[in-house]
Write an enzyme that holds these catalytic residues in place. Structure first.
Site, PDB file in Angstrom:
ATOM      1  N   PRO A  98       0.837  -1.209   0.000  1.00  0.00           N
ATOM      2  CA  PRO A  98       0.000   0.000   0.000  1.00  0.00           C
ATOM      3  C   PRO A  98       0.871   1.258   0.000  1.00  0.00           C
ATOM      4  O   PRO A  98       1.891   1.292   0.695  1.00  0.00           O
ATOM      5  CB  PRO A  98      -0.792  -0.096   1.308  1.00  0.00           C
ATOM      6  CG  PRO A  98      -0.519  -1.433   1.894  1.00  0.00           C
ATOM      7  CD  PRO A  98       0.653  -2.031   1.194  1.00  0.00           C
ATOM      8  N   GLY A 102       3.548   3.929   5.257  1.00  0.00           N
ATOM      9  CA  GLY A 102       4.644   3.583   6.165  1.00  0.00           C
ATOM     10  C   GLY A 102       5.240   2.219   5.895  1.00  0.00           C
ATOM     11  O   GLY A 102       6.043   1.726   6.682  1.00  0.00           O
ATOM     12  N   LEU A 103       4.883   1.588   4.777  1.00  0.00           N
ATOM     13  CA  LEU A 103       5.444   0.264   4.478  1.00  0.00           C
ATOM     14  C   LEU A 103       6.561   0.335   3.436  1.00  0.00           C
ATOM     15  O   LEU A 103       6.969  -0.690   2.890  1.00  0.00           O
ATOM     16  CB  LEU A 103       4.347  -0.700   4.010  1.00  0.00           C
ATOM     17  CG  LEU A 103       3.386  -1.182   5.100  1.00  0.00           C
ATOM     18  CD1 LEU A 103       2.391  -2.180   4.547  1.00  0.00           C
ATOM     19  CD2 LEU A 103       4.132  -1.820   6.276  1.00  0.00           C
ATOM     20  N   SER A 105       6.749   1.721   0.385  1.00  0.00           N
ATOM     21  CA  SER A 105       6.414   1.440  -1.016  1.00  0.00           C
ATOM     22  C   SER A 105       7.332   2.188  -1.993  1.00  0.00           C
ATOM     23  O   SER A 105       7.804   1.606  -2.972  1.00  0.00           O
ATOM     24  CB  SER A 105       4.938   1.766  -1.239  1.00  0.00           C
ATOM     25  OG  SER A 105       4.736   2.552  -2.350  1.00  0.00           O
ATOM     26  N   ALA A 108      10.698   0.544  -2.181  1.00  0.00           N
ATOM     27  CA  ALA A 108      10.640  -0.777  -2.816  1.00  0.00           C
ATOM     28  C   ALA A 108      10.491  -0.642  -4.331  1.00  0.00           C
ATOM     29  O   ALA A 108      11.141  -1.374  -5.090  1.00  0.00           O
ATOM     30  CB  ALA A 108       9.491  -1.587  -2.232  1.00  0.00           C
ATOM     31  N   ASP A 151      14.848   3.486   5.223  1.00  0.00           N
ATOM     32  CA  ASP A 151      13.951   2.767   4.300  1.00  0.00           C
ATOM     33  C   ASP A 151      14.734   2.089   3.182  1.00  0.00           C
ATOM     34  O   ASP A 151      14.568   0.896   2.927  1.00  0.00           O
ATOM     35  CB  ASP A 151      12.940   3.740   3.670  1.00  0.00           C
ATOM     36  CG  ASP A 151      11.741   3.969   4.554  1.00  0.00           C
ATOM     37  OD1 ASP A 151      11.864   3.784   5.774  1.00  0.00           O
ATOM     38  OD2 ASP A 151      10.675   4.345   4.019  1.00  0.00           O
TER      39      ASP A 151
END
Ligand code: PMV
Length: 321
Positions: A98, A102-103, A105, A108, A151
């Site tokens: 999502p 906070g993941l 994205s 990545a 991150d």
């Protein structure tokens, strides 16, 4: 058709978000079941076509604006590789992470793209985690303004890291996870832009430097203590430290009613600890559970309004040799 493919995981910050921007330690881990994947293919159409169906994105490199994250990744790589021209390519990115939650994205997507391009263009000199992480950091500056670097590090190395921002080089350490950590990651459904939250914390820090320095230092001590408890397999202490970290993040003004409600709901049914994860003001929270409490906590999080809840287990990391 010749194709190259690479993928990169999502991530959660376990301890020390925000304080990490100010040089204090933080701990983050990859979330491997949500991923961004990039496929680079030779094309017959002139130019480099950047497509991300999940993000509603279809652009040509030559005409993409300066702040376009996918175009920035390609341009930075092209500069780093010293390539005056690129061949005709189609770069397609798909992601199950999502966005703005906070993941990780953004990190990545950039990592998957840069890795796939490095492979496709056979840029062997850049084909290592350090170089790729550095390029992704430069892309992250677009999203974050003043990113700490955590991150891009956790997403490119894909292993739990103890991270400290430093000059000239960041401190990046792997550590032993003596007992696996079972985490539920619950999405508030509220999108929040890291760049805005980080800038707002900076305004608070400028207005009240002593108070915020104190809060950041306390987060740093918690991250250091958490590393010790994770290395000792002391899951109960790790959970308690998560709770303490959440209280400090509340004082930093980065929690909100939804995050607090989810953290409370998890604690009420037996989570060992819970906290917001990432920039805050929305996005995700994490709860530390056991096999026995997992289902009750998942249900409580859903009842308290979580849009989705996924489980991730942080396993012992391989030590670097
Ligand atoms: O990308 P997010 O939302 O997980 O936030 C990154 C963590 C911060 O500490 C808030 C910012 C940073 O650059 O480390």
């Amino acid at each position: 058709m010749i194709e190259s493919c690479a993928s990169a995981p999502g991530k959660v910050i376990l301890f020390g978000e925000h304080a990490v921007v100010y040089g204090y330690p933080a701990i983050a881990a990859p979330v491997s079941q949500v991923r961004a994947t990039a496929v680079v293919a030779d094309s017959e159409q002139p130019g480099v076509h950047l497509i991300a169906p999940d993000l509603g994105h279809s652009r040509w490199l030559a005409t993409a604006p300066a702040d376009d994250p996918m175009a920035t990744a390609v341009r930075l790589l092209q500069t780093a590789a010293g390539l005056p021209h690129l061949p005709n390519l189609t770069v397609t990115v798909t992601t199950t992470i999502p966005i703005a939650s906070g993941l990780g994205s953004g990190a990545a997507v950039a990592t998957a793209m840069i890795r796939a391009l490095v492979q496709h263009l056979q840029l062997d000199r850049l084909n290592n985690n350090e170089q790729i992480s550095d390029l992704v950091y430069q892309v992250e500056r677009l999203h974050h303004g003043t990113p700490s670097g955590i991150d891009n590090t956790v997403v490119t190395y894909e292993r739990p890291v103890y991270f400290m921002r430093d000059i000239p080089a960041n401190r990046i350490e792997t550590f032993t996870v003596a007992e696996p950590l079972r985490l539920l990651v619950a999405d508030t459904g509220q999108r929040s832009a890291t760049i805005d939250v980080v800038a707002d914390v900076r305004r608070h820090w400028e207005a009240q430097p002593a108070r915020f320095d104190h809060l950041f230092a306390a987060c740093g001590r918690i991250a250091a203590a958490a590393r010790t408890s994770i290395e000792a397999g002391d899951v109960a202490t790790t959970g308690r430290l998560m709770q303490e970290n959440h209280a400090l993040l509340q004082l930093m003004t980065v929690s909100n009613g939804t995050l607090d409600r989810l953290v409370e709901a998890a604690g009420a049914v037996g989570a060992l600890g819970a906290k917001l994860s990432g920039a805050g003001r929305g996005g995700n929270m994490i709860a530390l559970v056991t096999e026995i409490t997992e289902e009750a906590v998942r249900e409580a999080l859903k009842t308290a309004g979580a849009r989705s809840v996924l489980t991730t287990i942080i396993e012992p990391a391989e030590r670097e040799t």
